[in-house]
Scaffold this motif. Structure first.
Motif, short mmCIF file in Angstrom:
data_model
loop_
_atom_site.label_atom_id
_atom_site.label_comp_id
_atom_site.label_asym_id
_atom_site.label_seq_id
_atom_site.Cartn_x
_atom_site.Cartn_y
_atom_site.Cartn_z
N MET A 1 0.84 -1.18 0.00
CA MET A 1 0.00 0.00 0.00
C MET A 1 0.89 1.24 0.00
SD MET A 1 -3.39 -0.74 0.93
CE MET A 1 -4.29 -1.96 1.81
N SER A 2 0.40 2.28 -0.67
CA SER A 2 1.15 3.52 -0.70
C SER A 2 0.20 4.70 -0.82
CB SER A 2 2.15 3.51 -1.86
OG SER A 2 1.46 3.44 -3.08
N THR A 3 0.75 5.87 -0.85
CA THR A 3 -0.04 7.08 -0.95
C THR A 3 0.20 7.70 -2.32
OG1 THR A 3 0.16 7.47 1.41
CG2 THR A 3 -0.46 9.34 0.07
N ASP A 40 5.76 22.16 1.62
CA ASP A 40 5.33 22.04 3.02
C ASP A 40 3.94 22.64 3.23
OD1 ASP A 40 7.68 20.80 3.70
OD2 ASP A 40 8.62 22.61 4.52
N THR A 41 3.68 23.78 2.59
CA THR A 41 2.36 24.40 2.68
C THR A 41 1.30 23.51 2.05
OG1 THR A 41 3.32 26.62 2.64
CG2 THR A 41 0.99 26.44 2.07
N LEU A 42 1.59 22.95 0.89
CA LEU A 42 0.64 22.06 0.23
C LEU A 42 0.34 20.82 1.07
CD1 LEU A 42 1.81 22.22 -3.49
CD2 LEU A 42 -0.40 22.95 -2.58
N LEU A 43 1.37 20.24 1.65
CA LEU A 43 1.19 19.04 2.46
C LEU A 43 0.40 19.32 3.74
CD1 LEU A 43 4.69 17.39 2.02
CD2 LEU A 43 2.49 16.53 1.14
N ILE A 58 -4.22 16.82 -3.62
CA ILE A 58 -5.13 15.80 -3.14
C ILE A 58 -4.31 14.58 -2.79
CG2 ILE A 58 -7.10 14.36 -3.72
CD1 ILE A 58 -7.73 16.58 -5.89
N LYS A 59 -4.49 14.10 -1.58
CA LYS A 59 -3.74 12.96 -1.08
C LYS A 59 -4.66 11.75 -1.00
CE LYS A 59 -1.05 11.66 2.99
NZ LYS A 59 -0.60 12.12 4.31
#
Length: 64
Positions: A1-3, A40-43, A58-59
């Motif tokens: 599994m991954s992101t 960093d802001t996006l995450l 989108i994660k």
């Protein structure tokens, strides 16, 4: 599994938008090499507004 990550870049100045897909965080980091503050802001927030457009991240966690 991954992101998996999907990045939407809307550029109002150029009147265009772009969708990019990244299979993992390492690919995403390569895309933003040299601009880690933006990444960093996006995450942390999922979006970033700049003078001429917007980024949306989108994660998708644990996809198969």
């Amino acid at each position: 599994m991954s992101t998996k990550y999907i990045l939407i870049n809307i550029n109002y100045d150029e009147n265009e938008s772009e969708k990019s897909e990244f299979s993992n965080i390492e690919e995403l980091k390569e895309e933003f090499e040299g601009d880690e503050e933006l990444l960093d802001t996006l995450l942390s927030e999922g979006s970033y507004e700049w003078e001429w457009g917007d980024y949306y991240l989108i994660k998708l966690e644990d996809y198969k």
